[in-house]
Scaffold this motif. Structure first.
Motif, short mmCIF file in Angstrom:
data_model
loop_
_atom_site.label_atom_id
_atom_site.label_comp_id
_atom_site.label_asym_id
_atom_site.label_seq_id
_atom_site.Cartn_x
_atom_site.Cartn_y
_atom_site.Cartn_z
N ILE A 1 11.40 23.41 18.93
CA ILE A 1 10.64 23.90 18.13
C ILE A 1 10.11 22.44 17.19
N ASN A 2 10.77 21.69 17.11
CA ASN A 2 10.29 20.66 16.11
C ASN A 2 9.22 19.71 16.77
N GLN A 3 9.16 19.65 18.40
CA GLN A 3 8.20 19.11 18.98
C GLN A 3 6.85 19.68 18.83
N GLY A 4 7.07 21.18 18.66
CA GLY A 4 5.91 22.06 18.33
C GLY A 4 5.18 21.75 16.96
N LEU A 5 6.43 21.66 16.18
CA LEU A 5 5.84 21.51 14.54
C LEU A 5 5.13 20.17 14.52
N GLU A 6 5.72 19.08 15.10
CA GLU A 6 4.96 17.85 15.12
C GLU A 6 3.45 18.00 15.82
N ALA A 7 3.53 18.61 16.77
CA ALA A 7 2.24 18.66 17.46
C ALA A 7 0.91 19.50 16.60
N PHE A 8 1.58 20.57 15.91
CA PHE A 8 0.70 21.17 14.77
C PHE A 8 0.37 20.24 13.85
N TYR A 9 1.32 19.36 13.39
CA TYR A 9 0.77 18.35 12.49
C TYR A 9 -0.46 17.52 12.73
N TRP B 1 -2.55 18.13 15.04
CA TRP B 1 -3.78 18.68 15.00
C TRP B 1 -4.32 18.90 13.95
N ILE B 2 -3.73 19.60 13.02
CA ILE B 2 -4.08 20.49 11.80
C ILE B 2 -3.75 19.56 10.43
N GLY B 3 -2.97 18.54 10.41
CA GLY B 3 -2.67 17.76 9.34
C GLY B 3 -1.80 18.50 8.26
N VAL B 4 -1.41 19.53 8.58
CA VAL B 4 -0.68 20.41 7.57
C VAL B 4 0.90 20.18 8.40
N ARG B 5 2.13 20.07 7.40
CA ARG B 5 3.47 19.78 8.00
C ARG B 5 4.24 21.21 7.89
N PRO B 6 4.25 21.94 8.99
CA PRO B 6 4.86 23.09 8.60
C PRO B 6 6.49 23.46 8.59
N GLU B 7 7.19 24.34 8.14
CA GLU B 7 8.57 24.30 8.10
C GLU B 7 9.16 25.26 9.16
N ARG B 8 10.38 24.68 9.45
CA ARG B 8 11.09 25.28 10.61
C ARG B 8 11.11 26.77 10.29
N GLU B 9 11.53 27.00 8.94
CA GLU B 9 11.79 28.52 8.70
C GLU B 9 10.48 29.49 9.00
N VAL C 1 2.41 11.96 28.19
CA VAL C 1 1.82 12.67 26.88
C VAL C 1 2.23 14.27 26.98
N ASN C 2 2.55 14.83 25.75
CA ASN C 2 2.55 16.33 25.79
C ASN C 2 1.67 16.84 24.66
N THR C 3 1.12 15.85 24.08
CA THR C 3 0.06 16.46 22.92
C THR C 3 -1.13 15.78 22.82
N ILE C 4 -2.39 16.31 22.85
CA ILE C 4 -3.77 15.76 22.80
C ILE C 4 -4.34 16.18 21.65
N LYS C 5 -4.86 15.20 20.57
CA LYS C 5 -5.70 15.65 19.51
C LYS C 5 -7.15 15.17 20.19
N ASN C 6 -7.92 16.16 19.59
CA ASN C 6 -9.43 15.81 20.00
C ASN C 6 -10.03 15.43 18.43
N ASP C 7 -10.15 14.15 18.30
CA ASP C 7 -10.73 13.43 17.17
C ASP C 7 -12.16 13.36 17.22
N ASN C 8 -13.09 14.44 16.96
CA ASN C 8 -14.45 14.19 16.97
C ASN C 8 -14.83 13.61 18.44
N GLY C 9 -14.25 14.43 19.48
CA GLY C 9 -14.68 13.94 20.76
C GLY C 9 -14.09 13.04 21.48
N ARG C 10 -13.14 12.16 20.65
CA ARG C 10 -12.41 11.18 21.53
C ARG C 10 -10.65 11.79 21.49
N LEU C 11 -10.36 11.90 22.89
CA LEU C 11 -9.07 12.36 22.99
C LEU C 11 -8.02 11.49 22.97
N ILE C 12 -7.01 11.65 22.15
CA ILE C 12 -5.85 10.86 21.82
C ILE C 12 -4.59 11.38 22.23
#
Ligand code: ATR
Length: 281
Positions: free
Chosen positions: A253-261, A263-271, A90-101
């Motif tokens: 960079i793309n693994q980071g963009l995916e982690a951000f998505y 956590w936040i639910g927004v798909r950022p651009e590479r640019e 696992v390289n990314t954990i989402k805290n979903d209202n107290g449940r860690l996925i």
């Protein structure tokens, strides 16, 4: 500005001081106006459980996990995404209202790099050099994206076979394994070639996972997960053969963009990251 509502997102690893993740995520939080900050924490193995409890107690958005905790962290999470389970890391954990996925965005980052470059994974014949953790996450994700065949070539054959078994049991892609001595004939039907070994990584910049005298006369997308140096000997060999290439920074960079998505639910651009990328690389 940090205020009473600022949320924390963090990296758990050891060492962490050279990580590029704070630059990626603090830049994205600012660009997308999200009141969150990203910090890195150097965590000992025996403190891993406490660190995971802190994600819950401090109500963080989530975390990234890096070496050496990517495998052990699984024991402390509430749920693991199906592909992260197959990868076993696992390289990314989402805290979903107290449940860690737990998720693994390394392979997704690679696949997105290929797609953003204008190539497809589906129905392609793909060769992976190496059979470590990075190879495992890439193999699972390209199988998940319906690669036609996956050939895993590694110095230690049983590690290649272990990944091959996971793919065979869970996906439709044809899988082959073999040693690390790649010939011109081996490349005849390959569409995408990926180095996942550390060969060529600084300070060993003269190493190359492929015989440099091989001349290729068909189109192959050549990818290296090594990002330091930016142009490895492997990528130089590809460019000398007029092949299209993808460097390790793209996957990072793309693994980071995916982690951000996640956590936040927004798909950022590479640019969005062009400035920080230029500063760092
Ligand atoms: P990562 O998590 O980055 O994939 P890893 O799990 O340590 O790192 O895997 C490193 C990969 O590089 C392995 O495939 C390893 O081959 P072995 O499985 O035979 O050890 C490969 N590698 C490292 N140094 C190598 C070398 N000098 N020659 C050939 N392969 C090498």
């Amino acid at each position: 500005m940090i205020n009473g509502s600022t949320k924390l997102t963090c990296l758990i690893g050891r060492p962490v001081e050279h990580s590029f993740s704070p630059s990626i995520h603090n830049c994205l939080f600012e660009k997308y106006n999200i009141n969150s900050k990203y910090m890195c924490f150097d965590v000992d193995k025996e403190d891993l459980n406490d660190a995971v409890d802190a994600i819950k107690a401090l109500k963080m958005n989530g975390a990234n996990v890096t070496v050496p905790h990517k495998v052990d962290i699984i024991n402390y999470l509430d749920d693991i995404d199906i592909n992260a389970k197959l990868i076993g890391a696992v390289n990314t954990i989402k805290n979903d209202n107290g449940r860690l996925i737990g998720y693994n965005t390394d392979g997704v980052g690679f696949v997105n790099s290929v797609i953003r470059k204008g190539y497809k994974i589906q129905d392609k014949n793909i060769m992976i050099i190496g059979a470590g953790g990075a190879a495992r996450s890439i193999a699972v994700e390209i199988a998940n994206n319906n690669a036609k065949s996956i050939e895993i070539r590694n110095r230690t054959l049983n590690k290649a076979e272990s990944i091959s078994n996971i793919i065979k049991e869970n996906f439709k892609s044809i899988v082959k394994t073999g040693d690390i001595n790649i010939t011109k004939e081996d490349l005849a039907n390959i569409d995408i070639l990926i180095n996942t070994t550390s060969l060529g990584m600084s300070p060993n910049i003269y190493q190359n996972p492929i015989d440099e005298t091989i001349k290729v006369d068909k189109d192959i997308l050549v990818c290296d997960i090594v990002y330091n140096p930016k142009e490895t000997r492997f990528l130089k060999w590809a460019k000398d053969n007029d092949l299209d290439t993808l460097g390790g920074i793209d996957m990072l960079i793309n693994q980071g963009l995916e982690a951000f998505y996640i956590w936040i639910g927004v798909r950022p651009e590479r640019e969005d990251l062009s400035e920080v990328e230029e500063l760092r690389f």
